[in-house]
Scaffold this motif. Structure first.
Motif, PDB file in Angstrom:
ATOM      1  N   GLN A 239      -1.300  10.888   1.665  1.00 14.10           N
ATOM      2  CA  GLN A 239      -0.327  11.358   0.661  1.00 14.10           C
ATOM      3  C   GLN A 239       0.117  12.783   0.949  1.00 14.10           C
ATOM      4  O   GLN A 239      -0.625  13.565   1.509  1.00 14.10           O
ATOM      5  CB  GLN A 239      -0.939  11.267  -0.752  1.00 14.10           C
TER       6      GLN A 239
ATOM      7  N   ALA B 287       0.840  -1.202   0.000  1.00 12.52           N
ATOM      8  CA  ALA B 287       0.000   0.000   0.000  1.00 12.52           C
ATOM      9  C   ALA B 287       0.877   1.255   0.000  1.00 12.52           C
ATOM     10  O   ALA B 287       0.584   2.228  -0.704  1.00 12.52           O
ATOM     11  CB  ALA B 287      -0.942  -0.002   1.202  1.00 12.52           C
TER      12      ALA B 287
ATOM     13  N   LEU C 213       3.425   6.501  -0.688  1.00 13.86           N
ATOM     14  CA  LEU C 213       3.658   7.018   0.673  1.00 13.86           C
ATOM     15  C   LEU C 213       5.120   6.761   1.063  1.00 13.86           C
ATOM     16  O   LEU C 213       5.422   6.012   1.993  1.00 13.86           O
ATOM     17  CB  LEU C 213       2.692   6.353   1.656  1.00 13.86           C
TER      18      LEU C 213
ATOM     19  N   ASP D  61      -9.735   2.166   0.593  1.00  6.65           N
ATOM     20  CA  ASP D  61      -8.601   1.638  -0.166  1.00  6.65           C
ATOM     21  C   ASP D  61      -8.997   1.605  -1.636  1.00  6.65           C
ATOM     22  O   ASP D  61      -9.248   0.542  -2.201  1.00  6.65           O
ATOM     23  CB  ASP D  61      -8.291   0.230   0.378  1.00  6.65           C
TER      24      ASP D  61
ATOM     25  N   VAL E  44       1.978   1.544  -3.612  1.00  6.87           N
ATOM     26  CA  VAL E  44       0.903   1.871  -4.566  1.00  6.87           C
ATOM     27  C   VAL E  44       0.401   3.306  -4.378  1.00  6.87           C
ATOM     28  O   VAL E  44       0.112   3.997  -5.351  1.00  6.87           O
ATOM     29  CB  VAL E  44      -0.255   0.857  -4.414  1.00  6.87           C
ATOM     30  N   TYR E  45       0.308   3.757  -3.123  1.00  6.92           N
ATOM     31  CA  TYR E  45      -0.198   5.100  -2.855  1.00  6.92           C
ATOM     32  C   TYR E  45       0.917   6.148  -2.792  1.00  6.92           C
ATOM     33  O   TYR E  45       0.660   7.304  -2.461  1.00  6.92           O
ATOM     34  CB  TYR E  45      -1.038   5.113  -1.564  1.00  6.92           C
TER      35      TYR E  45
ATOM     36  N   GLU F 169      -7.559   1.767  -4.360  1.00  3.09           N
ATOM     37  CA  GLU F 169      -6.757   0.945  -5.277  1.00  3.09           C
ATOM     38  C   GLU F 169      -6.914  -0.556  -5.013  1.00  3.09           C
ATOM     39  O   GLU F 169      -6.352  -1.383  -5.723  1.00  3.09           O
ATOM     40  CB  GLU F 169      -5.264   1.320  -5.169  1.00  3.09           C
TER      41      GLU F 169
ATOM     42  N   SER G 285      -9.391   7.904   4.055  1.00  9.54           N
ATOM     43  CA  SER G 285      -8.871   7.084   2.965  1.00  9.54           C
ATOM     44  C   SER G 285      -7.351   6.997   3.077  1.00  9.54           C
ATOM     45  O   SER G 285      -6.700   7.916   3.592  1.00  9.54           O
ATOM     46  CB  SER G 285      -9.250   7.725   1.631  1.00  9.54           C
ATOM     47  N   ILE G 286      -6.802   5.930   2.550  1.00  7.84           N
ATOM     48  CA  ILE G 286      -5.342   5.813   2.508  1.00  7.84           C
ATOM     49  C   ILE G 286      -4.769   6.971   1.684  1.00  7.84           C
ATOM     50  O   ILE G 286      -3.680   7.462   1.968  1.00  7.84           O
ATOM     51  CB  ILE G 286      -4.916   4.447   1.926  1.00  7.84           C
ATOM     52  N   GLU G 287      -5.548   7.424   0.715  1.00  5.55           N
ATOM     53  CA  GLU G 287      -5.095   8.561  -0.104  1.00  5.55           C
ATOM     54  C   GLU G 287      -4.881   9.825   0.740  1.00  5.55           C
ATOM     55  O   GLU G 287      -4.108  10.700   0.360  1.00  5.55           O
ATOM     56  CB  GLU G 287      -6.114   8.858  -1.208  1.00  5.55           C
TER      57      GLU G 287
END
Ligand code: PBE
Length: 266
Positions: free
Chosen positions: A266, A30, A36, A84, A33-34, A86, A261-263
């Motif tokens: 960022q 994760a 981070l 998530d 992909v994000y 993605e 959100s995981i976003e």
């Protein structure tokens, strides 16, 4: 409170569990992909993670943990999964029972019970909560078995008792698997088995069943969390199917945090 502040407050650290858990690999992915890059996933253990979560929660401080369902933490605290978009942490998971090759011939009674074993998130949650509140693992499992005679009878109906044969179960010391493994151990003991329970790291749990050193485990999270382990060992063991449906993994935070959100990291 903005996400930048959360990163700084948390030292860009997600509180993880044991390094061998599938969710740790998913959390690392994760970060990738994000994008981070500043963040890291700190390995510890289920017990240390829940301790840190409880401490943060009591002080309304931010924390991000690698979390999963079923787990008692959702009953004890108001928590949410970070979205998530993605799909790194996958869709709903099932927990499967695996046995070693030859178990059906060697221990048909245990095989039958393990094959029949199926319960729900609520069932597992009752044992987990009981243990969390201080009851000994095995006593909590026994209490559940006694209170759920109808369900247990469905698994053992028509199965002949045995006379003290030894069966070796392997598991990982995650709260969910402590609950399930103790429960099935009690059921097998009631049938007459002498049950050994060995706590191992996830890859050694799979390896032990694949190599026939252990007889069974009820702790394979599929299709996502343990897919890498299934690839390595799946051909050498017998899949008895799902014992619990609708499990999940992800990044989990207290409801009081402003991120969703995981976003947002960022
Ligand atoms: N868990 C609990 C395990 C599977 C069961 C989600 C911590 C893992 O990540 O491998």
């Amino acid at each position: 409170e903005g996400a930048g502040d959360v990163g700084e407050e948390l030292n860009y650290t997600i509180t993880g569990i044991d390094a061998g858990a599938g969710i740790m690999g998913a959390a690392e992915e994760a970060l990738d992909v994000y994008g981070l890059d500043e963040w890291q996933v700190q390995a510890s253990s289920d017990a240390a993670m829940t301790q840190a979560l409880g401490d943060a929660y009591d002080n309304e401080e931010p924390i991000i943990v690698t979390g999963w369902t079923p787990h008692w933490k959702f009953a004890a605290y108001d928590l949410k999964y970070l979205e998530d978009p993605e799909g790194v942490f996958g869709e709903a998971e099932d927990i499967h029972t695996f046995v070693r090759e030859g178990l059906e011939e060697d221990m048909p009674e245990a095989y039958q019970v393990l094959d029949n074993f199926q319960w729900t998130e609520e069932d597992m949650g009752e044992i987990m909560m009981d243990i969390q509140e201080g009851t000994d693992d095995r006593e909590a499992a026994r209490a559940w078995v006694e209170e759920n005679e109808d369900k247990v009878n469905e698994w053992t109906e028509g199965v002949d008792p045995v006379d003290g044969e030894t069966i070796d179960l392997v598991f990982v010391a995650w709260d969910s698997e402590i609950a399930s493994t103790n429960m099935i151990a009690v059921v097998l003991e009631d049938l007459g088995y002498e049950v050994n329970m060995d706590p191992l790291e996830a890859n050694f749990m799979f390896q032990a069943v694949a190599e026939g050193e252990a007889d069974a485990m009820v702790a394979a999270w599929l299709p996502g969390t343990h897919s890498h382990l299934l690839e390595d060992y799946g051909d050498d063991m017998i899949d008895l199917g799902a014992n619990l449906e609708g499990a999940a993994i992800g990044l989990v935070v207290p409801e009081y945090m402003d991120i969703d959100s995981i976003e947002d990291l960022q």
